[in-house]
Motif scaffolding. Structure first.
Motif, short mmCIF file in Angstrom:
data_model
loop_
_atom_site.label_atom_id
_atom_site.label_comp_id
_atom_site.label_asym_id
_atom_site.label_seq_id
_atom_site.Cartn_x
_atom_site.Cartn_y
_atom_site.Cartn_z
N HIS A 195 0.82 -1.20 0.00
CA HIS A 195 0.00 0.00 0.00
C HIS A 195 0.86 1.26 0.00
O HIS A 195 2.02 1.24 0.40
CB HIS A 195 -0.93 0.01 1.22
N ARG A 196 0.25 2.33 -0.46
CA ARG A 196 0.87 3.65 -0.48
C ARG A 196 -0.18 4.70 -0.14
O ARG A 196 -1.38 4.45 -0.27
CB ARG A 196 1.48 3.96 -1.87
N PRO A 197 0.23 5.88 0.29
CA PRO A 197 -0.75 6.95 0.54
C PRO A 197 -1.40 7.41 -0.76
O PRO A 197 -0.89 7.14 -1.85
CB PRO A 197 0.10 8.06 1.17
N LEU A 198 -2.52 8.11 -0.63
CA LEU A 198 -3.23 8.59 -1.81
C LEU A 198 -2.41 9.63 -2.55
O LEU A 198 -2.50 9.74 -3.78
CB LEU A 198 -4.58 9.19 -1.40
N ASP A 199 -1.64 10.42 -1.82
CA ASP A 199 -0.76 11.39 -2.44
C ASP A 199 0.44 11.60 -1.52
O ASP A 199 0.44 11.14 -0.38
CB ASP A 199 -1.48 12.72 -2.74
N PHE A 200 1.44 12.27 -2.03
CA PHE A 200 2.64 12.54 -1.23
C PHE A 200 3.16 13.92 -1.61
O PHE A 200 3.65 14.11 -2.72
CB PHE A 200 3.70 11.46 -1.46
N VAL A 201 3.00 14.86 -0.69
CA VAL A 201 3.48 16.22 -0.90
C VAL A 201 4.59 16.45 0.13
O VAL A 201 4.32 16.58 1.32
CB VAL A 201 2.36 17.26 -0.70
N PRO A 202 5.86 16.45 -0.29
CA PRO A 202 6.96 16.58 0.67
C PRO A 202 6.88 17.87 1.49
O PRO A 202 6.34 18.88 1.04
CB PRO A 202 8.21 16.57 -0.22
N GLY A 203 7.43 17.80 2.67
CA GLY A 203 7.47 18.97 3.55
C GLY A 203 8.39 18.70 4.72
O GLY A 203 8.95 17.61 4.87
N ILE A 204 8.55 19.71 5.58
CA ILE A 204 9.38 19.54 6.77
C ILE A 204 8.66 18.64 7.77
O ILE A 204 7.48 18.84 8.05
CB ILE A 204 9.70 20.90 7.42
N MET A 205 9.36 17.67 8.29
CA MET A 205 8.88 16.79 9.34
C MET A 205 9.63 17.06 10.63
O MET A 205 10.84 17.30 10.60
CB MET A 205 9.12 15.32 8.98
N HIS A 206 8.93 16.99 11.74
CA HIS A 206 9.59 17.08 13.05
C HIS A 206 10.25 15.76 13.39
O HIS A 206 11.37 15.71 13.87
CB HIS A 206 8.58 17.47 14.13
N GLY A 207 9.55 14.66 13.14
CA GLY A 207 10.13 13.33 13.34
C GLY A 207 9.78 12.65 14.65
O GLY A 207 9.87 11.44 14.77
N ASP A 208 9.38 13.43 15.67
CA ASP A 208 8.97 12.85 16.95
C ASP A 208 7.92 13.76 17.57
O ASP A 208 8.05 14.21 18.71
CB ASP A 208 10.18 12.68 17.89
N TYR A 209 6.85 13.99 16.81
CA TYR A 209 5.90 15.01 17.21
C TYR A 209 4.88 14.46 18.19
O TYR A 209 4.18 13.50 17.90
CB TYR A 209 5.19 15.59 15.98
N GLN A 210 4.78 15.10 19.34
CA GLN A 210 3.87 14.68 20.41
C GLN A 210 3.84 15.79 21.47
O GLN A 210 4.58 16.76 21.39
CB GLN A 210 4.35 13.37 21.02
N PHE A 211 2.97 15.60 22.47
CA PHE A 211 2.86 16.60 23.55
C PHE A 211 4.21 16.88 24.21
O PHE A 211 4.47 17.99 24.66
CB PHE A 211 1.87 16.13 24.61
N ALA A 212 5.07 15.85 24.27
CA ALA A 212 6.36 16.01 24.97
C ALA A 212 7.27 17.02 24.30
O ALA A 212 8.20 17.54 24.93
CB ALA A 212 7.07 14.66 25.07
N ASN A 213 7.04 17.33 23.02
CA ASN A 213 7.97 18.16 22.27
C ASN A 213 7.38 19.49 21.81
O ASN A 213 7.74 20.02 20.76
CB ASN A 213 8.52 17.37 21.08
N VAL A 214 6.45 20.01 22.62
CA VAL A 214 5.93 21.34 22.37
C VAL A 214 5.85 22.09 23.70
O VAL A 214 5.90 21.49 24.78
CB VAL A 214 4.52 21.33 21.72
N MET A 215 5.71 23.42 23.61
CA MET A 215 5.46 24.26 24.77
C MET A 215 4.24 25.13 24.47
O MET A 215 4.01 25.52 23.31
CB MET A 215 6.67 25.13 25.10
#
Length: 342
Positions: A194-214
């Motif tokens: 399987h693959r996603p319906l589309d793929f538009v590249p962009g910046i990723m955080h890589g470990d995005y969750q409540f722990a990594n925001v203020m």
């Protein structure tokens, strides 16, 4: 802990044209780990946060610090909540390692409120819902940044991103393999097909969750900054959304206990509502979210398995032992039950 030689640091700050020249320099450790240490740096009315690898960190961590710097510097002038990029130093004669200074964020971290949300989010349910929507909005705004126009064209390898995922992470698992994981074959085979319906590249955080925001103090909920960019790259931003949502309770009115629920998830918006808000802000469709959820759970299981296999006597890493099989089974169950056919 790094020895912050304040005379050398003060001289470097003067040379960089930072405020407070001639005033006493004060430093205070905010957090520390094996990969990074963060200090508050204050001089007269000037406050900043200094991010540096500990002395014992491997040499490639200096390259990681520069990578983080590039990302936050590229975000200046955008609507993405982030810490302002102030100055970077690659001269080891100053503090022994590469480091950078970023603007000091006057806010609070969910990691400091794991027992209960701070006021007003502890008692005001509608305000609490805003915490989740703001969390999704942060990466939605990040996904809209013109990464090429901001000089990040060489940060990652977006071409073939999804084609590489399975081979890369199964190869990684084979190198650390210490046990078989129920459901891994089913989830792996599904991801290959399987693959996603589309793929538009962009910046990723890589470990995005409540722990990594203020968040900013007080209500309504306002994201102050996305932090900890050590996994940042250019890839598929919707994987950040799935990473954030993969442990989201199915019933937020009465959530089941979860090893990943380090904050109170009760009365937060549903997974579907959070995903819809991300779609509205980012302009990206989320009809293929199940694909990303399978990928996120499968990948996280492999990442945590590395920690478990190398745990030794580390209690935190040993605690991953029962979590990893649960994650992999969840990925397999979603792969086998989803109606997604992309």
């Amino acid at each position: 802990m790094t020895d912050l030689h304040t005379p050398r640091l003060a001289a470097w700050m003067d040379a960089a044209g930072l405020p407070g020249s001639g005033a006493p320099l004060r430093t205070r450790l905010l957090s520390g780990g094996t990969q990074n240490e963060i200090y508050e740096v204050a001089r007269a009315d000037f406050r900043a946060a200094l991010r540096i690898p500990p002395a014992a960190a491997p040499p490639d961590r200096d390259r990681g610090i520069l990578r983080e710097w590039r990302i936050i510097a590229a975000l200046d002038g955008t609507d993405v909540p982030h810490t302002p990029a102030l100055a970077v130093c690659t001269d080891p004669a100053v503090l022994g390692r590469t480091f950078y200074l970023m603007g000091f964020v006057d806010g609070w971290s969910p990691m400091d409120h794991q027992q209960a949300w701070p006021d007003p989010f502890d008692g005001d349910i509608e305000s609490r819902r805003g915490l989740a929507l703001q969390l999704a909005e942060g990466i939605a705004l990040l996904s809209r940044v013109d990464w090429q126009g901001r000089g990040l064209g060489d940060l990652g390898r977006p071409d073939g991103f999804h084609d590489r995922q399975v081979d890369r992470w199964t190869g990684f698992f084979d190198r650390i393999r210490g046990r078989e994981l129920d459901g891994m074959d089913a989830a792996t085979n599904w991801l290959r097909a399987h693959r996603p319906l589309d793929f538009v590249p962009g910046i990723m955080h890589g470990d995005y969750q409540f722990a990594n925001v203020m968040y900013r103090h007080g209500g309504p909920a306002r994201l102050a900054a996305i932090v900890d960019w050590e996994m940042g790259t250019v890839g598929d931003p919707k994987l950040d959304l799935a990473w954030m949502l993969q442990g989201w309770p199915l019933n937020t009115a009465d959530p089941e206990p979860s090893a990943f629920a380090y904050v109170d998830m009760k009365h937060l918006p549903s997974r579907e509502e959070v995903a819809a808000h991300y779609a509205a802000v980012s302009g990206r469709q989320v009809d293929d979210l199940d694909y990303y959820l399978v990928l996120a759970q499968w990948k996280l299981a492999i990442v945590l398995e590395q920690g478990f296999q190398r745990a030794g006597g580390d209690e935190k890493l040993l605690s991953f032992g029962p979590i990893v099989p649960e994650l992999m089974r969840s990925a397999a169950e979603l792969a086998e039950s989803t109606g997604y056919r992309g």
